[in-house]
Design an enzyme around this catalytic site. Sequence first.
Site, short mmCIF file in Angstrom:
data_model
loop_
_atom_site.label_atom_id
_atom_site.label_comp_id
_atom_site.label_asym_id
_atom_site.label_seq_id
_atom_site.Cartn_x
_atom_site.Cartn_y
_atom_site.Cartn_z
N HIS A 286 -7.52 -2.38 -5.05
CA HIS A 286 -7.70 -2.93 -3.71
C HIS A 286 -8.32 -4.32 -3.76
O HIS A 286 -8.07 -5.14 -2.88
CB HIS A 286 -8.51 -1.97 -2.84
CG HIS A 286 -7.76 -0.70 -2.53
ND1 HIS A 286 -7.75 0.37 -3.39
CD2 HIS A 286 -6.97 -0.36 -1.49
CE1 HIS A 286 -6.99 1.33 -2.87
NE2 HIS A 286 -6.50 0.92 -1.72
N HIS B 150 -11.35 -2.73 4.03
CA HIS B 150 -11.42 -2.78 2.57
C HIS B 150 -12.26 -3.95 2.06
O HIS B 150 -12.72 -3.92 0.92
CB HIS B 150 -10.03 -2.73 1.94
CG HIS B 150 -9.64 -1.33 1.60
ND1 HIS B 150 -9.99 -0.74 0.41
CD2 HIS B 150 -9.02 -0.38 2.34
CE1 HIS B 150 -9.57 0.52 0.41
NE2 HIS B 150 -8.98 0.77 1.57
N HIS C 78 -15.34 5.33 2.71
CA HIS C 78 -13.99 4.77 2.74
C HIS C 78 -13.00 5.68 3.46
O HIS C 78 -12.27 5.26 4.36
CB HIS C 78 -13.51 4.48 1.31
CG HIS C 78 -12.03 4.37 1.21
ND1 HIS C 78 -11.22 5.38 0.71
CD2 HIS C 78 -11.18 3.38 1.60
CE1 HIS C 78 -9.96 5.00 0.79
NE2 HIS C 78 -9.90 3.80 1.32
N PHE D 92 -1.92 6.67 4.34
CA PHE D 92 -1.78 5.61 3.34
C PHE D 92 -0.52 4.75 3.53
O PHE D 92 -0.54 3.55 3.33
CB PHE D 92 -1.75 6.20 1.93
CG PHE D 92 -3.11 6.54 1.39
CD1 PHE D 92 -4.24 5.88 1.84
CD2 PHE D 92 -3.26 7.50 0.40
CE1 PHE D 92 -5.49 6.18 1.33
CE2 PHE D 92 -4.50 7.81 -0.12
CZ PHE D 92 -5.63 7.16 0.34
N HIS E 102 0.83 -1.20 0.00
CA HIS E 102 0.00 0.00 0.00
C HIS E 102 0.87 1.25 0.00
O HIS E 102 0.60 2.21 -0.72
CB HIS E 102 -0.94 -0.01 1.21
CG HIS E 102 -2.13 0.85 1.03
ND1 HIS E 102 -2.27 2.07 1.64
CD2 HIS E 102 -3.24 0.69 0.27
CE1 HIS E 102 -3.42 2.60 1.27
NE2 HIS E 102 -4.03 1.79 0.44
N HIS F 184 -10.93 5.32 7.45
CA HIS F 184 -9.48 5.48 7.64
C HIS F 184 -9.19 6.52 8.72
O HIS F 184 -8.41 6.28 9.64
CB HIS F 184 -8.83 5.98 6.34
CG HIS F 184 -8.41 4.89 5.41
ND1 HIS F 184 -7.25 4.18 5.57
CD2 HIS F 184 -9.01 4.38 4.30
CE1 HIS F 184 -7.13 3.28 4.59
NE2 HIS F 184 -8.19 3.38 3.80
N HIS G 202 -5.21 5.72 -5.90
CA HIS G 202 -6.40 6.32 -5.28
C HIS G 202 -6.91 7.48 -6.13
O HIS G 202 -6.23 7.96 -7.02
CB HIS G 202 -6.08 6.84 -3.88
CG HIS G 202 -5.65 5.73 -2.96
ND1 HIS G 202 -4.35 5.37 -2.82
CD2 HIS G 202 -6.38 4.89 -2.20
CE1 HIS G 202 -4.27 4.34 -1.99
NE2 HIS G 202 -5.49 4.02 -1.60
CU1 C2O Z 1 -5.61 2.30 -0.52
CU2 C2O Z 1 -8.31 2.64 1.91
O1 C2O Z 1 -6.82 2.86 0.87
#
Ligand code: C2O
Length: 587
Positions: free
Chosen positions: A202, A355, A321, A342, A172, A325, A193
């Site tokens: 992902h 995810h 999403h 990230f 990642h 995070h 992203h």
């Molecule tokens: Cu690649 Cu939720 O991030």
Amino acid sequence: MASLLPCTTTPRPSSRPLFPKPSHFITNAKCTPRLRVSCQSQNQNNASNSQNVEGKVDRRNVLFGLGAGLSAANLVSTQAPASANPIQPPVLDKCGVATNLNTGEQLDINCCPPVTERIIDYRLPPVFQMKIRPSAHRVSPEYIFKYNMAIDRMRRLPKDDPRSFMQQANIHCAYCNGAYDQAGQGTLDLQVHNSWLFFPFHRWYLYFYERILGKLIGDPTFALPFWNWDNPKGMTIPPMFVDPKAAIYDSKRNQANLPPAVIDLGMTGNTDPLQVVSNNLTIMYSEMIRSNADVFDFMGQPYREGTAVNPGPGSSERGSHTAVHVWVGDPREKSGENLGNFYSAGRDPLFYCHHGNVDRMWTLWQYYLPSNKVPEKRITDPDFLNAAFVFYDENAQLVRVTVKDCLDNLRMGYDYERIDLPWLDYRPPPQTAKARIIRTASTAPLASTLFPLKLEGVVRFQVPKTKKGKADELLVLENITVDATKFLKFDVFVNDEDDNASELDKAAYAGTYAQVPHKAEKKTGTSTIRLKLTDLYDDMDIADDDTIVVTLVPRHQGPGVTIGGIKIIEAPPKADAAAAAAAAPSS
Ligand code: C2O
């Protein structure tokens, strides 16, 4: 297949339901726990295989009128073809230093994977038994034991094994923090992203992660759990992740947000848990259904080789999403580690569980949401289908995978436990009276006098509609530039009062822009997002007005966002929309 269907299999009424306040929710538990679904290998697909074990016709084929084996690439495209320059896998031995996206400093860790000369073109193996990913709030003690054992073994692999815990986390970091350049494109970063690559990248990442875990415990049916944050029963961090003795534990999380704290997908700071749940369901309804006019509004904007990163995140990426995070990331850490940044997100096992649900949203959107609610579900542009990544598989072989091979989760051998979708009909109640007061009394300035706008507080202005009586319109926020070192978010309201902006469960809520901090680019594109207003006009009875009053409410402190312009456009007919989207964003 049937396992994506919610409990109610009869079509929900499309007429507007009246919603109770949050305290009136009743949510169903799961209806059918784990469906065993037979599945054919990719080479055996044919129409007769499109039935499940109960003899019911595969819903996907009903929805699309397609044979199960028809690949997306074979579909007749309604979307204009584009120049052929899909994003290609990074060259591993050119992997460089990654950057802490929050501070802009170079990271002193090396995110780069081991280099291997041999790259195998990956072929999806035949599926003999479907893996069913379970809801993380519903798993058995046996499952938790097995899952921890797998993660523990992953943590014990030698550091330079590409399947080891840190190497997996670093995938990642490398793909998201500027360690890679686009192949053959000089200094242009590769970023997965804020574009249409978000879901496919992902999906593949989790796919191999899951296979590695299965291999480590000798169980090829092992399936990752998903964090069911879209359902009130899953709106806390799943309990198994907060046992400090567990291998899946991570200490770098916001301690104020451990269970029983209810996740705040709106980041509004509202402290009433029932209101937060209602906000969450409204957000889910908005980002899955209400605010999207075309496939790119959901998936993210086109991103091709040679174009600048961050052309625009889809509604799900920038909404729920991003919120998860940032909500989990630890404010005691310099840069919100682990999930809030990230580069470090993959170090928390909860990342893959989060995810899982993000990926589940894609499957629901593709295969369950009725086409009268979601206009177009496939991207047929070859630059999307042929985009490629590399991963190490469960045998530590470097493999090259393409987007077109990950469009169907069943072909990849996994599905999700069937859970009710309480947001599916969570359309906000009509708000006509309030809307009328606002539109007659507004003295807000015209948007044209304010933009480009540095968004540093709540701002309200009027935007002319394309024409009076025209109901099918989109609100376009153009050229959004952000300070990459900060978490930034703002919500958009139409004809709303500003004194209760922490309640989102109302017709006036039009949508959200937000993103996890990411690197200040050598060359950064600006993002454009579009919010469909059709239902909103309807719910507020303002389709016949000639102006709307827009309120932007930032959810972060201080400066950092500039919006180039705002306008209302007529929702283009399908073909035009596709043609517009096929044009690459300029670099
Ligand atoms: Cu690649 Cu939720 O991030």
